[in-house]
Structures are given as C-alpha cells and as structure tokens.
Design an enzyme around this catalytic site. Sequence first.
Site, PDB file in Angstrom:
ATOM      1  N   THR A  98       0.799  -0.942  -0.066  1.00 47.42           N
ATOM      2  CA  THR A  98      -0.131  -0.066  -0.101  1.00 47.42           C
ATOM      3  C   THR A  98       0.858   1.215   0.038  1.00 47.42           C
ATOM      4  OG1 THR A  98      -1.656  -1.201   1.129  1.00 47.42           O
ATOM      5  CG2 THR A  98      -1.963   1.123   1.233  1.00 47.42           C
ATOM      6  N   LYS A 173      -7.215   1.609  -3.188  1.00 48.13           N
ATOM      7  CA  LYS A 173      -6.898   1.210  -1.734  1.00 48.13           C
ATOM      8  C   LYS A 173      -7.111   2.222  -0.783  1.00 48.13           C
ATOM      9  CE  LYS A 173      -4.953  -1.544   1.385  1.00 48.13           C
ATOM     10  NZ  LYS A 173      -5.209  -2.222   1.997  1.00 48.13           N
ATOM     11  N   LYS A 241       0.452   5.186   8.105  1.00 42.86           N
ATOM     12  CA  LYS A 241       0.876   5.765   6.624  1.00 42.86           C
ATOM     13  C   LYS A 241      -0.146   5.585   5.680  1.00 42.86           C
ATOM     14  CE  LYS A 241       2.097   1.943   4.601  1.00 42.86           C
ATOM     15  NZ  LYS A 241       1.563   0.998   3.923  1.00 42.86           N
TER      16      LYS A 241
END
Length: 292
Positions: A98, A173, A241
């Site tokens: 990701t 995502k 993150k």
Amino acid sequence: MKKDTIGFIGLGIMGRSMAANLMKAGYVLQVYNRTRAKADELVAAGARWCETPAEAARGAGVVITIVGYPRDVRDVYLGEHGVLSAAAPGTVCIDMTTSSPVLAKEIAAAGAERRVPVLDAPVSGGDVGAREARLSIMVGGERDAFEKVRPIFEVMGKNIVYQGGPGAGQHTKMCNQIAVAASMLGVCEALVYARANGLDQQRVLDSIASGAAGSWSLSNLAPRVLRGDFQPGFMIKHFRKDLGIALEAAREAGLDLPMTRLAAELYEKTGSRFGEELGTQALYLLYSEGES
Ligand code: NAP
C-alpha cells in the site's frame, strides 16, 4: 527470462503467505527481504535466496513486491541495486505494497522507459486473506500487462479488479482504507458502549455481526479484542501511513475528509501510547482508557 520464475521481495506478514501460495501453485521463487531470517521457511521449501532486489529480478518473468512504506518501494525499484536496474524488457513488475499513487505513476513511467510494465496492485483482506488466498486485489497500470499476469493474481486472491492506469490501484486502496477507518472506529465505540451498559460483548457481537453493522473488522478484529489479542494482523504504523497517504491525496483533490482526519488523530495517539507495531484493533485500548 523464465516465465514461471517469480522474483518476490518483502516477506513480512503478508508477503510470506502470498509467496508460499505461489510456491504451492508451482511457481519457482527467487526471494529477497531486508531481514534474511524471514526467508528461512520459504528457502527451506525450495525458494532461492537473493542478496538484492536486482538479483531477485534477474531472469524472472514477473517480479512481485510487498514491502512497508513508499520509501521502501522507491528503494526497491529505483535504488542502486533496484528491480529496474536488472529486470529484462517484458518482465512484468507488480507492487502490492500500500503506497503512494504519485509514486506508482513515477515508477510506472521509469519502467515504461525500459519496456518493463509496473502495475500497482495493493490488496485488502488482511493476514487471514493472504494465508487463505482470498485477497481483494485492486490493479492500476497497463491493461495488457494486467491480463498477462492475471493467473498469478488468481493464486493469491479472489476478487481481482482492473481499476485503470498507473496509480488507480493505489487510489482504490485509499478508498478501502477510508472505509476501514470508519468501521474500526465504529467497532471500538460499539464494544466500549456495550461494556459500559452492562452487556455481554460476545453476545452483542453474535447479534450485530451479521446484520447491517456487519463488516470485515467486526467479524475478524472484534473477536481478537474480546480475546485480549492485540497482535498484528495489520500494524498501526502501516495504517497511519495509509491514512496519511489518503489525506494527502484528498487534499490534492480539494477534499476534506473529517472522519479520516479523526481516525488519523486517534491512531497517532494509540500508536504512541500502546505501540506502533500492535494490530489496528488496539484502538480499543485507547477507548477503554476513557471508561470508568
Ligand atoms: P511487514 O510485516 O512489515 O512486512 C513488510 C516486509 O517488507 C518486511 O519483512 C520488511 O523487512 C520488508 N521490507 C521493507 N523494506 C524493504 C526493503 N527496502 N527491501 C527489502 N525488504 C523490505 O508488513 P505487512 O503487514 O506484510 O504489510 C506489507 C504492506 O502491505 C504494507 O504496505 C501494508 O500497509 C500492506 N498491507 C498489509 C495488510 C495486513 O493486514 N498486514 C493488509 C493489506 C495491505 P523486515 O523484515 O526487515 O522488516
């Protein structure tokens, strides 16, 4: 270049299981990871250890990466001993980390100059989905390259969707993570509310997990909370993150996402108070602090 040889880089919680599933399906793996010990089991099962990302890419028909942060992705692809320094023209690279959509576009452009298509193909479904080969895989990049490697995706996942050009997988995502953030906050608030009102939390789950409140988080992570299991699954540091990437991309699109901002704040607190390497379900500990 060997069609059935895959260079696999990143053997953490997700990568290890995904690589093992590819080996079981008959692919030959050449593997690299920052910490070598994490490759031991795969090497014992027949994978070839490589000393650099470049070595893992050399001679492979496909290269798969699933590392931690965008800076790791940059290193692994564009660094001195990176994948793009060694991948032969026609090799398809797939980054399943990701990571940032902007970086995905940059790497896809660098790959295109060498006639090496680079797909961004992050996943959802967690440690369980990786083990059981039931991941959702959201793919951006050249459509032809996607079609070429579809059988490899089918070994690792169930719901495989081509989303568009470079970066589209990562943007998808981010939609996933924005929705997951809401569900994690909801799960924790429902559990502390149940406890504060004298209900049996397990019995509450039995009622609500299959109704309109049902979600992956409620079915998979709430039971871990009730067992007092705060190990990852999915680490807080990676979720932070992701929320950072989502908020940055939203800002660039002129959007404000108040719920995502709140989740980022609460996870920042949870990580600093209880540890960044706990699973995302440890958010419950932060809520529990407020209970009498
Ligand atoms: P992880 O356990 O930290 O695995 C990442 C692996 O990549 C680690 O083994 C790490 O090495 C290795 N690595 C990092 N930088 C590297 C580099 N420059 N060169 C070589 N290897 C490098 O994390 P994870 O949970 O598997 O997650 C991996 C990625 O998938 C993350 O981007 C995460 O956000 C995403 N993701 C995770 C989940 C989940 O449920 N876990 C679900 C969907 C997506 P070390 O062993 O030295 O740390």
